[in-house]
Design a protein around this motif. Structure first.
Motif, mmCIF file in Angstrom:
data_model
loop_
_atom_site.group_PDB
_atom_site.id
_atom_site.type_symbol
_atom_site.label_atom_id
_atom_site.label_comp_id
_atom_site.label_asym_id
_atom_site.label_seq_id
_atom_site.Cartn_x
_atom_site.Cartn_y
_atom_site.Cartn_z
ATOM 1 N N GLY A 191 -9.543 53.418 -19.211
ATOM 2 C CA GLY A 191 -8.886 54.473 -19.981
ATOM 3 C C GLY A 191 -7.391 54.336 -20.176
ATOM 4 N N ALA A 192 -6.754 53.301 -19.607
ATOM 5 C CA ALA A 192 -5.309 53.146 -19.787
ATOM 6 C C ALA A 192 -4.971 52.969 -21.263
ATOM 7 N N ARG A 193 -3.816 53.484 -21.678
ATOM 8 C CA ARG A 193 -3.376 53.425 -23.066
ATOM 9 C C ARG A 193 -1.994 52.782 -23.164
ATOM 10 N N PRO A 194 -1.681 52.148 -24.308
ATOM 11 C CA PRO A 194 -0.335 51.579 -24.472
ATOM 12 C C PRO A 194 0.736 52.636 -24.243
ATOM 13 N N GLY A 195 1.748 52.273 -23.479
ATOM 14 C CA GLY A 195 2.821 53.200 -23.160
ATOM 15 C C GLY A 195 2.608 53.983 -21.889
ATOM 16 N N ASP A 196 1.382 53.956 -21.337
ATOM 17 C CA ASP A 196 1.141 54.635 -20.059
ATOM 18 C C ASP A 196 2.016 54.042 -18.965
ATOM 19 N N THR A 197 2.524 54.904 -18.116
ATOM 20 C CA THR A 197 3.252 54.472 -16.922
ATOM 21 C C THR A 197 2.258 54.099 -15.831
ATOM 22 N N ILE A 198 2.638 53.109 -15.004
ATOM 23 C CA ILE A 198 1.825 52.720 -13.847
ATOM 24 C C ILE A 198 2.479 53.275 -12.587
ATOM 25 N N ILE A 199 1.767 54.165 -11.921
ATOM 26 C CA ILE A 199 2.211 54.698 -10.633
ATOM 27 C C ILE A 199 1.412 54.005 -9.535
ATOM 28 N N MET A 200 2.079 53.680 -8.446
ATOM 29 C CA MET A 200 1.428 53.084 -7.276
ATOM 30 C C MET A 200 1.678 53.968 -6.065
ATOM 31 N N THR A 201 0.629 54.263 -5.300
ATOM 32 C CA THR A 201 0.798 55.038 -4.080
ATOM 33 C C THR A 201 0.876 54.118 -2.864
ATOM 34 N N LYS A 243 0.121 59.293 -18.743
ATOM 35 C CA LYS A 243 1.036 59.458 -19.864
ATOM 36 C C LYS A 243 2.472 59.510 -19.357
ATOM 37 N N ARG A 244 3.358 58.865 -20.105
ATOM 38 C CA ARG A 244 4.747 58.734 -19.654
ATOM 39 C C ARG A 244 5.390 60.086 -19.344
ATOM 40 N N ASP A 245 5.146 61.092 -20.184
ATOM 41 C CA ASP A 245 5.821 62.377 -19.967
ATOM 42 C C ASP A 245 5.217 63.193 -18.828
ATOM 43 N N HIS A 246 4.126 62.692 -18.218
ATOM 44 C CA HIS A 246 3.536 63.358 -17.057
ATOM 45 C C HIS A 246 3.904 62.668 -15.738
ATOM 46 N N THR A 247 4.580 61.535 -15.852
ATOM 47 C CA THR A 247 4.792 60.665 -14.690
ATOM 48 C C THR A 247 5.584 61.344 -13.583
ATOM 49 N N LYS A 248 6.731 61.922 -13.927
ATOM 50 C CA LYS A 248 7.624 62.483 -12.914
ATOM 51 C C LYS A 248 6.939 63.580 -12.121
ATOM 52 N N VAL A 249 6.198 64.450 -12.801
ATOM 53 C CA VAL A 249 5.533 65.570 -12.119
ATOM 54 C C VAL A 249 4.493 65.048 -11.129
ATOM 55 N N LEU A 250 3.706 64.031 -11.530
ATOM 56 C CA LEU A 250 2.674 63.514 -10.628
ATOM 57 C C LEU A 250 3.290 62.848 -9.410
ATOM 58 N N VAL A 251 4.350 62.070 -9.603
ATOM 59 C CA VAL A 251 5.031 61.440 -8.460
ATOM 60 C C VAL A 251 5.549 62.512 -7.509
#
Length: 328
Positions: free
Chosen positions: A149-159, A275-283
């Motif tokens: 399901g990854a899409r172009p422009g998606d940010t990659i977060i690693m835990t 999604k890039r604009d959701h990245t900060k909140v999830l981190v």
């Protein structure tokens, strides 16, 4: 001649031509970078995954439960049912399968998993026990997280940190040598990293948040895991290796044995496409729960896989095999 570890992707693609009867209920089937299969039962989706434990002897039952549970959790499903195959070397003492199953029982209870079947045998040609697990779970249809399901422009977060599983295994299997080099306290800290092996809690968090894809980097480490995510989605990627978190224990052991921590088996780490604009909140949500998280790259529409190192763009090659196999 094939190297130890996962079969190379080009060889795997040839095997994927042999998949039995077509079945319209299968909505996620086998493929490169695919951790689980999914079968549509209406409002519920059955999730199934299987993995062997081949590189560990000590605590092999612990690894069997968590490595298999992790793959099911990547779909957004909670692991529920487990089947276990124990393959034992000739000459094994009768207490060995009891010890393995006792560990499996303990870890399964922690996650609320029922053991529903399996197989045991003494197998000629083995020099160590092997445990093969099959984990099942279920998820509501609208909550399924697809592996592609990854899409172009998606940010990659690693835990968490790279190489957790490999560090723990090496510390246990090479305890005497590492104790002589770095002391008993260091070895105990490194061995205890197995406590981070489960990604079920953060996978459940990410699924509820709404992410595009998840993957746990097993053999080949974080590097191979990133390639597998890109494979499954048909995308390129840009990675920032200097941003990938690595524990000091892992750095020390890898330096001592000449290993690459980014290509060392990394169960316990979760890779997430969001999604890039959701990245900060999830981190921030991960960090608030005490789960280390970092932004390490992004997926690209272009068919290229690159790393940014000291500001320079360089190729980001796939490892030929996992670094752990150099140890055994």
């Amino acid at each position: 001649m094939l190297p130890a570890g996962k079969i190379p992707p080009e060889t795997l693609k040839k095997l994927l031509k042999h998949l039995g009867t077509d079945n319209t209920l299968v909505i996620v089937g086998p493929g490169t970078g695919i951790d689980f299969g999914a079968v549509d039962f209406g409002d519920r989706i059955l999730i199934a995954s299987t993995d062997p434990i081949t590189g560990a002897v000590e605590d092999i039952g612990f690894y069997a439960v968590h490595v298999n549970a992790n793959d099911v959790a990547l779909s957004g499903a909670r692991p529920r049912w487990f089947l276990v195959t124990l393959l034992l070397p000739k000459g094994s003492d009768e207490g060995l399968p009891e010890r393995i199953m006792r560990d499996i029982d303990r870890e399964a209870k922690k996650l609320g998993i029922a053991i529903i079947g399996g197989h045991t045998e003494v197998t000629p040609g083995l020099d160590r026990p092997i445990v093969v697990g099959t984990m099942l779970g279920e998820v509501e249809k609208e909550k399924l997280v697809r592996p592609d399901g990854a899409r172009p422009g998606d940010t990659i977060i690693m835990t968490k940190w790279a190489g957790l599983e490999g560090t723990s295994i090496i510390a246990r299997e090479k305890r005497g040598e590492l104790t002589n080099a770095f002391g008993e306290d260091f070895v105990e800290r490194a061995a205890s990293l197995m406590e981070y092996l489960s990604i079920v809690p953060e996978a459940m968090m990410a699924a509820e948040f709404g992410v595009n894809a998840m993957h746990d980097p097993t053999e080949g480490g974080v590097t191979n895991g990133l390639h597998e995510m890109a494979d499954s989605a048909g995308l390129g990627l840009r990675v920032y290796p200097e941003k990938i978190p690595i524990r000091e224990e892992t750095k020390t052991i890898c330096d001592f044995y000449g290993l690459n921590p980014l290509a060392l088996v990394s169960s316990g780490t979760l890779l997430i496409a969001v999604k890039r604009d959701h990245t900060k909140v999830l981190v921030e949500r991960f960090m608030a729960k005490g789960i280390n998280a970092a932004i390490i790259g992004e997926f690209l529409a272009e068919n290229k896989r690159i790393a940014i190192t000291r500001g320079d763009e360089v190729p980001f090659p796939r490892p030929e095999t996992d670094e752990l196999w150099k140890m055994f």
